[in-house]
Design a protein around this motif. Structure first.
Motif, PDB file in Angstrom:
ATOM      1  N   ALA A 204     -57.908 -13.259  26.399  1.00 12.76           N
ATOM      2  CA  ALA A 204     -58.080 -13.212  24.946  1.00 12.76           C
ATOM      3  C   ALA A 204     -57.693 -11.843  24.401  1.00 12.76           C
ATOM      4  CB  ALA A 204     -59.522 -13.548  24.582  1.00 12.76           C
TER       5      ALA A 204
ATOM      6  N   ARG B   2     -59.783 -22.673  21.509  1.00  7.38           N
ATOM      7  CA  ARG B   2     -59.680 -21.373  20.828  1.00  7.38           C
ATOM      8  C   ARG B   2     -58.257 -21.074  20.357  1.00  7.38           C
ATOM      9  NH1 ARG B   2     -62.326 -16.787  24.424  1.00  7.38           N
ATOM     10  NH2 ARG B   2     -62.185 -15.660  22.443  1.00  7.38           N
TER      11      ARG B   2
ATOM     12  N   THR C  92     -67.548 -16.025  32.542  1.00  6.74           N
ATOM     13  CA  THR C  92     -66.464 -15.208  31.977  1.00  6.74           C
ATOM     14  C   THR C  92     -65.510 -16.020  31.111  1.00  6.74           C
ATOM     15  OG1 THR C  92     -65.052 -15.528  33.937  1.00  6.74           O
ATOM     16  CG2 THR C  92     -66.583 -13.654  33.967  1.00  6.74           C
ATOM     17  N   GLY C  93     -65.919 -17.206  30.680  1.00 11.43           N
ATOM     18  CA  GLY C  93     -65.032 -18.071  29.910  1.00 11.43           C
ATOM     19  C   GLY C  93     -64.563 -17.458  28.610  1.00 11.43           C
ATOM     20  N   ASP C  94     -65.385 -16.613  27.985  1.00  9.34           N
ATOM     21  CA  ASP C  94     -65.018 -16.016  26.704  1.00  9.34           C
ATOM     22  C   ASP C  94     -63.893 -14.993  26.832  1.00  9.34           C
ATOM     23  OD1 ASP C  94     -66.911 -17.530  25.478  1.00  9.34           O
ATOM     24  OD2 ASP C  94     -68.438 -15.963  25.400  1.00  9.34           O
ATOM     25  N   LEU C  95     -63.557 -14.605  28.054  1.00  6.29           N
ATOM     26  CA  LEU C  95     -62.515 -13.589  28.249  1.00  6.29           C
ATOM     27  C   LEU C  95     -61.115 -14.180  28.231  1.00  6.29           C
ATOM     28  CD1 LEU C  95     -64.141 -11.437  31.101  1.00  6.29           C
ATOM     29  CD2 LEU C  95     -64.213 -11.066  28.628  1.00  6.29           C
ATOM     30  N   TYR C  96     -60.988 -15.504  28.204  1.00  6.08           N
ATOM     31  CA  TYR C  96     -59.685 -16.148  28.300  1.00  6.08           C
ATOM     32  C   TYR C  96     -59.484 -17.144  27.160  1.00  6.08           C
ATOM     33  CZ  TYR C  96     -59.860 -14.116  32.942  1.00  6.08           C
ATOM     34  OH  TYR C  96     -59.966 -13.219  33.973  1.00  6.08           O
TER      35      TYR C  96
ATOM     36  N   THR D  85     -63.522 -25.121  33.897  1.00  8.25           N
ATOM     37  CA  THR D  85     -63.203 -25.008  32.477  1.00  8.25           C
ATOM     38  C   THR D  85     -61.694 -25.027  32.308  1.00  8.25           C
ATOM     39  OG1 THR D  85     -65.181 -23.643  32.152  1.00  8.25           O
ATOM     40  CG2 THR D  85     -63.519 -23.585  30.416  1.00  8.25           C
TER      41      THR D  85
ATOM     42  N   THR E 261     -58.848 -20.639  25.729  1.00 11.41           N
ATOM     43  CA  THR E 261     -59.064 -22.038  26.068  1.00 11.41           C
ATOM     44  C   THR E 261     -58.455 -22.911  24.973  1.00 11.41           C
ATOM     45  OG1 THR E 261     -61.219 -21.920  24.978  1.00 11.41           O
ATOM     46  CG2 THR E 261     -61.183 -21.545  27.350  1.00 11.41           C
TER      47      THR E 261
END
Length: 210
Positions: A102, A82, A73-77, A43, A79
């Motif tokens: 994030a 976002r 764990t993509g939602d924690l950073y 990702t 991108t």
């Protein structure tokens, strides 16, 4: 003639166990392929091009898209999809090359946070510095020499910088901080400053030493 027909029937006979074994092999190969494909899936995530301090405003040019394997764990950073058009504001120190969490940034536009300098009436803890998260406590002044019970004025405020003392108070140590305060709390903070209330900060976290 009957012997020839019997040989033909035996020639096309098919063992079901062979079919079951073949299916199991196909399933095993397919499973391995899916596992390997999932492990190789990457990702695009932003990393910091240089060190980012609390309060810095950052845009895409300040960040580097990097392909990494994050799994679930993509939602924690942060991108690329976002990143808001107005950029971001840093709420926790981010080292150069670090993946941008994030939780360490907020929108640069809107009504979220602003920086305020508060003067402390007590000594500053040694483990407080830029990037620290602190609770700001205030005790209302009741007369010239007494104060009421302390209460939390702002919780979980991010420290932007320590304000070095100057002039006659230079030898007294750091007694002022620039902190990020939710805009909804600014009026209460300014009122406390104007009233010369007793203000102190208590660390919520302690940055790790490098």
């Amino acid at each position: 003639m009957s012997k020839t027909a019997g040989n033909a029937r035996r020639k096309f006979w098919f063992d079901p166990r062979f079919a079951i074994g073949l299916v199991l092999v196909v399933v095993a190969v397919g499973g391995v392929y899916l596992i390997v494909s999932a492990a190789d899936r990457t990702t695009a995530v932003f990393t910091a091009r240089s060190a980012l301090a609390v309060g810095d405003r950052v845009e895409a040019s300040d960040l580097v898209p990097t392909q990494v394997r994050l799994g679930g764990t993509g939602d924690l950073y942060v991108t690329p999809d976002r990143l808001p058009d107005g950029g971001l504001i840093v709420t926790r120190t981010i080292a150069a090359g670090e993946l941008v969490p994030a939780s360490a940034v907020g929108r640069a536009t809107g009504t979220e946070v602003t920086s305020v300098v508060v003067e402390l009436t007590s000594a500053l803890a040694a483990n407080i510095g830029p990037g620290s998260v602190v609770d700001v406590w205030s005790a209302r002044k009741t007369d010239q020499s007494t104060f009421g019970p302390p209460t939390v004025l702002v919780d979980r405020a991010a420290v932007v910088r320590l304000v070095e003392p100057t002039g006659l108070v230079a030898g007294g140590g750091i007694r002022s901080l620039e902190i990020l305060v939710p805009k909804g709390s600014v009026a209460a903070v300014l009122e406390s400053i104007a009233n010369r209330d007793a203000v102190a900060v208590v660390p919520v976290n302690e940055p790790l030493e490098k």
